[in-house]
Design a protein around this motif. Structure first.
Motif, PDB file in Angstrom:
ATOM      1  N   VAL A   2       0.835  -1.211   0.000  1.00 26.52           N
ATOM      2  CA  VAL A   2       0.000   0.000   0.000  1.00 26.52           C
ATOM      3  C   VAL A   2       0.868   1.259   0.000  1.00 26.52           C
ATOM      4  O   VAL A   2       0.640   2.181  -0.799  1.00 26.52           O
ATOM      5  N   LEU A  48       1.099   3.926  -3.119  1.00 23.02           N
ATOM      6  CA  LEU A  48       0.674   5.305  -2.897  1.00 23.02           C
ATOM      7  C   LEU A  48       1.794   6.279  -3.252  1.00 23.02           C
ATOM      8  O   LEU A  48       1.546   7.346  -3.827  1.00 23.02           O
ATOM      9  N   THR A  57       1.881   6.476  -7.061  1.00 23.78           N
ATOM     10  CA  THR A  57       0.757   7.263  -7.583  1.00 23.78           C
ATOM     11  C   THR A  57       0.964   8.743  -7.305  1.00 23.78           C
ATOM     12  O   THR A  57       0.713   9.596  -8.176  1.00 23.78           O
ATOM     13  N   GLU A  85      -5.045   5.391   4.894  1.00 26.30           N
ATOM     14  CA  GLU A  85      -6.323   5.681   4.244  1.00 26.30           C
ATOM     15  C   GLU A  85      -6.476   7.173   3.978  1.00 26.30           C
ATOM     16  O   GLU A  85      -6.987   7.583   2.929  1.00 26.30           O
ATOM     17  N   THR A 108      -4.052   9.259   3.482  1.00 21.87           N
ATOM     18  CA  THR A 108      -3.138   9.548   2.383  1.00 21.87           C
ATOM     19  C   THR A 108      -3.761   9.176   1.041  1.00 21.87           C
ATOM     20  O   THR A 108      -3.658   9.920   0.060  1.00 21.87           O
ATOM     21  N   ARG A 109      -4.413   8.020   1.014  1.00 21.04           N
ATOM     22  CA  ARG A 109      -5.079   7.575  -0.209  1.00 21.04           C
ATOM     23  C   ARG A 109      -6.148   8.587  -0.635  1.00 21.04           C
ATOM     24  O   ARG A 109      -6.279   8.915  -1.818  1.00 21.04           O
ATOM     25  N   THR A 110      -6.891   9.093   0.342  1.00 17.90           N
ATOM     26  CA  THR A 110      -7.936  10.082   0.066  1.00 17.90           C
ATOM     27  C   THR A 110      -7.340  11.359  -0.524  1.00 17.90           C
ATOM     28  O   THR A 110      -7.876  11.932  -1.480  1.00 17.90           O
ATOM     29  N   LYS A 125      -6.182  10.727  -4.149  1.00 17.54           N
ATOM     30  CA  LYS A 125      -7.333  10.659  -5.045  1.00 17.54           C
ATOM     31  C   LYS A 125      -7.874  12.055  -5.340  1.00 17.54           C
ATOM     32  O   LYS A 125      -8.239  12.371  -6.478  1.00 17.54           O
TER      33      LYS A 125
END
Length: 204
Positions: free
Chosen positions: A79, A83, A86, A162, A164-166, A169
């Motif tokens: 993960v 990240l 990305t 999570e 960080t993912r938000t 995105k």
């Protein structure tokens, strides 16, 4: 157990290769993450040796269980690295779109100087700037959160991953919107009296 350890070792070595493609983190940060991954590799190799030497079923079961319980290969490292990759691509796209923004800004100024009504183009340009600014903020914030995370802090750090993912995105959405603005500006500039300094709307 042997198959699961081999699968994890293969994946970790692939992650080290992927890390070399990331441009937007410092060499020190990259080295630290590579060291964390290498620690996992060393631990799994040692566990494999121990499992090979286990002589009773109870110990063997405990060692097999530790493959999942003590090594967060897929839950954490996969993960985090994905990240980072990305976010790195997003940062590169931001750089490209920022250059496009500057060129379009020049073209709009030239169009205005030639007597064209550019109010609508400036609206798109303003929105593009806002989207780029927010994308950059989100990417930097995500990187700041991601960089210090280590496997030793998992699963407590799951919420940070999570978050960080938000953020990433949100940044990607901003960049897509900024690109759409650039296309609208380019379309609006077509047919106007303006010298083209070579602006392009390709962000790749």
């Amino acid at each position: 157990a042997q198959a699961e350890i081999t699968r994890r070792l293969s994946f970790l070595n692939e992650l080290i290769t992927k890390l070399n493609s990331i441009k937007k983190i410092s060499s020190a940060e990259k080295t630290d993450l590579q060291s964390q991954i290498q620690t996992q590799i060393d631990g799994l190799n040692a566990l494999q040796t121990k499992i090979n030497g286990d002589t009773d079923n109870t110990t063997l079961k405990a060692d097999v269980k530790s493959i999942v319980g003590n090594y967060y290969i897929f839950l954490f490292f996969r993960v985090k690295v994905n990240l980072l990759i990305t976010g790195d691509r997003g940062a590169t796209t931001f750089d490209n779109l920022s250059q496009i923004y500057t060129k379009l800004q020049i073209r709009i100024s030239q169009a205005k100087a030639n007597g064209n009504d550019v109010s609508n183009l400036n609206t798109f340009l303003s929105d593009m700037n806002a989207k780029l600014t927010d994308a950059n903020t989100q990417i930097n914030a995500a990187q700041t959160e991601l960089t210090p995370l280590a496997a030793s802090g998992y699963p407590a750090s799951k919420s940070t991953l999570e978050d960080t993912r938000t953020k990433i995105k949100a940044a990607i959405t901003d960049l897509k919107d900024a690109y759409k603005d650039a296309l609208q500006i380019r379309q609006g500039l077509e047919g106007l009296k303006v010298t083209n300094p070579g602006a392009s709307t390709s962000a790749h």
